[in-house]
Write an enzyme that holds these catalytic residues in place. Structure first.
Site, PDB file in Angstrom:
ATOM      1  N   ARG A 112       0.836  -1.200   0.000  1.00 11.74           N
ATOM      2  CA  ARG A 112       0.000   0.000   0.000  1.00 11.74           C
ATOM      3  C   ARG A 112       0.871   1.251   0.000  1.00 11.74           C
ATOM      4  NH1 ARG A 112       1.691   3.394   4.236  1.00 11.74           N
ATOM      5  NH2 ARG A 112       1.380   2.484   6.279  1.00 11.74           N
ATOM      6  N   GLU A 211      -6.291   8.126   7.720  1.00 10.88           N
ATOM      7  CA  GLU A 211      -5.174   8.958   8.197  1.00 10.88           C
ATOM      8  C   GLU A 211      -4.644   9.841   7.075  1.00 10.88           C
ATOM      9  OE1 GLU A 211      -0.659   8.459   9.980  1.00 10.88           O
ATOM     10  OE2 GLU A 211      -2.105   6.856  10.326  1.00 10.88           O
ATOM     11  N   ARG A 215      -5.404   5.810   0.882  1.00 11.17           N
ATOM     12  CA  ARG A 215      -4.529   4.653   1.088  1.00 11.17           C
ATOM     13  C   ARG A 215      -4.840   3.711  -0.070  1.00 11.17           C
ATOM     14  NH1 ARG A 215      -2.428   3.816   6.567  1.00 11.17           N
ATOM     15  NH2 ARG A 215      -1.234   5.748   6.833  1.00 11.17           N
ATOM     16  N   CYS A 257       1.932  11.918   9.003  1.00 12.07           N
ATOM     17  CA  CYS A 257       2.902  11.349   9.949  1.00 12.07           C
ATOM     18  C   CYS A 257       4.274  11.288   9.294  1.00 12.07           C
ATOM     19  CB  CYS A 257       2.476   9.960  10.386  1.00 12.07           C
ATOM     20  SG  CYS A 257       3.623   9.243  11.591  1.00 12.07           S
ATOM     21  N   THR A 259       6.727   9.468   9.674  1.00 12.76           N
ATOM     22  CA  THR A 259       7.283   8.128   9.434  1.00 12.76           C
ATOM     23  C   THR A 259       6.963   7.619   8.033  1.00 12.76           C
ATOM     24  OG1 THR A 259       5.321   6.986  10.301  1.00 12.76           O
ATOM     25  CG2 THR A 259       7.079   7.508  11.869  1.00 12.76           C
ATOM     26  N   ARG A 266       4.169   0.717   2.316  1.00 10.55           N
ATOM     27  CA  ARG A 266       4.363  -0.439   3.191  1.00 10.55           C
ATOM     28  C   ARG A 266       4.095  -1.694   2.379  1.00 10.55           C
ATOM     29  NH1 ARG A 266       1.545  -3.598   6.987  1.00 10.55           N
ATOM     30  NH2 ARG A 266       2.984  -4.403   8.543  1.00 10.55           N
ATOM     31  N   ARG A 295       5.663  -7.831  12.681  1.00  6.58           N
ATOM     32  CA  ARG A 295       4.430  -7.553  13.437  1.00  6.58           C
ATOM     33  C   ARG A 295       3.665  -8.854  13.603  1.00  6.58           C
ATOM     34  NH1 ARG A 295       1.823  -2.014  10.807  1.00  6.58           N
ATOM     35  NH2 ARG A 295       3.577  -0.632  11.192  1.00  6.58           N
ATOM     36  N   GLU A 300       0.349  -4.151  13.913  1.00  4.47           N
ATOM     37  CA  GLU A 300       1.120  -3.562  15.013  1.00  4.47           C
ATOM     38  C   GLU A 300       0.485  -3.878  16.371  1.00  4.47           C
ATOM     39  OE1 GLU A 300       3.698   0.532  15.342  1.00  4.47           O
ATOM     40  OE2 GLU A 300       1.770   0.571  14.306  1.00  4.47           O
TER      41      GLU A 300
END
Length: 342
Positions: A112, A211, A215, A257, A259, A266, A295, A300
């Protein structure tokens, strides 16, 4: 505007780098969307157990508050303010023959990316009117897709119980964000102007206004990683014909974010390695070598079920999309080799 009160529990990168001097330097600044340094750090202040603890409200946040964001990005990504991000969305450059053609180890593959529309604030600073405009723009683009991408959009506002149950069963339906996203301002007006699109085969999926504003997800059973990557890139190309995504030469694709900056990618597999998992030190040694993250089965902070783990790339900024997936692929090949030998 007062300097936040930090406790011994505040261990985030935000708490580390928001010194009193940095705060004094930035406290009177705001972006064109009215986002301030207190808005940036609120999630980390309210949640002392945050890892990063900072969210950008718009693309401009990364420059207006660069004195604060630059050291966080450097520590997390190993990427300095002088560096330039490189992108490579060419599947032909990925060397990835299916490492598990008999489906003995890899349960499924999922890749993604996060994307946000240019000219709009990011989720923490967006208004409900702007979120509605984004939903309209994105769904118009998604509903025009044909071939393997043809599918249906489900608005969270008016999901039927039947559709909701189906999407939950397929692990498609995203929930309201956690307390970290809540205090970042990302849950405002929930669930208005948010939704999910998936194609008929359920191998292509887009979350709208979670978020990040999009996505974009490519997924399927088994371990044909290159096929999953190719589908994702083709989908992105189609969407880029009608939408401009927020991007900078320095930080790559812009996300709320820090990160996720850079590729915002990902790439992951669910892989069964029950024997190797008995020696977690060795397991972690292999994943560290290939810049991967371990994970649990449900992502997570979850545990493994039946020796199945979610393995994904850790690096996102300063590496290309092809490198992200190649990291994951090479690591998975090694994990399968070791599992077979045990």
């Amino acid at each position: 505007m007062e300097y936040p009160k930090f406790t011994q529990e505040h261990k985030s990168l935000m708490a580390k780098y928001l010194t009193k001097d940095v705060f004094e330097s930035l406290k009177d600044k705001q972006t064109e969307n009215g986002f301030t340094i207190l808005d940036v750090v609120n999630s980390g202040v309210q949640n002392p157990d945050s890892g990063i603890g900072a969210y950008a409200g718009d693309k401009e946040s990364y420059t207006t508050f660069g004195e604060f964001f630059d050291p966080i990005i450097k520590e997390y990504h190993g990427f300095t303010k002088e560096d330039t991000h490189q992108t490579n969305l060419n599947p032909d450059d990925l060397q990835a023959v299916n490492p598990d053609p008999d489906n003995e180890f890899i349960v499924s593959t999922r890749i993604r990316v996060g994307r946000n529309l240019d000219k709009f604030p990011l989720g923490p600073a967006i208004s409900d009117t702007q979120r509605k405009e984004i939903q309209t723009t994105v769904t118009d683009a998604l509903n025009s897709l044909n071939g393997e991408f043809k599918g249906q959009y489900y608005s969270l506002d008016d999901l039927s119980d039947e559709d909701r149950d189906t999407l939950i069963k397929d692990h498609f339906l995203f929930k309201e964000g956690d307390r970290f996203l809540e205090t970042a301002g990302l849950n405002r007006n929930w669930p208005k102007n948010r939704g999910i699109f998936h194609n008929t085969d359920k191998t292509f999926l887009v979350w709208v206004n979670e978020e990040d504003q999009l996505r974009i997800i490519s997924m399927q059973k088994g371990g044909d990683i290159k096929e999953v990557f190719t589908r994702l890139i083709n989908a992105i190309k189609h969407l880029e014909k009608t939408m401009a995504f927020s991007f900078s030469k320095h930080l790559g694709y812009i996300t709320s974010c820090p990160t996720n900056l850079g590729t915002a990618m990902r790439a992951s597999v669910h892989i069964a390695v029950p024997k190797l998992a008995e020696d977690m030190d060795r397991f972690k040694e292999i994943t560290d070598k290939y810049h991967l993250q371990i994970r649990g089965t449900d992502g997570e902070h979850s545990k493994s079920t039946g020796g199945v783990y979610d393995i994904s790339n850790k690096r996102r900024l300063g590496v290309t999309e092809v490198q992200c997936v190649q990291d994951m692929y090479d690591g998975v090949v090694e994990l399968i080799k070791i599992e077979k030998s045990l």
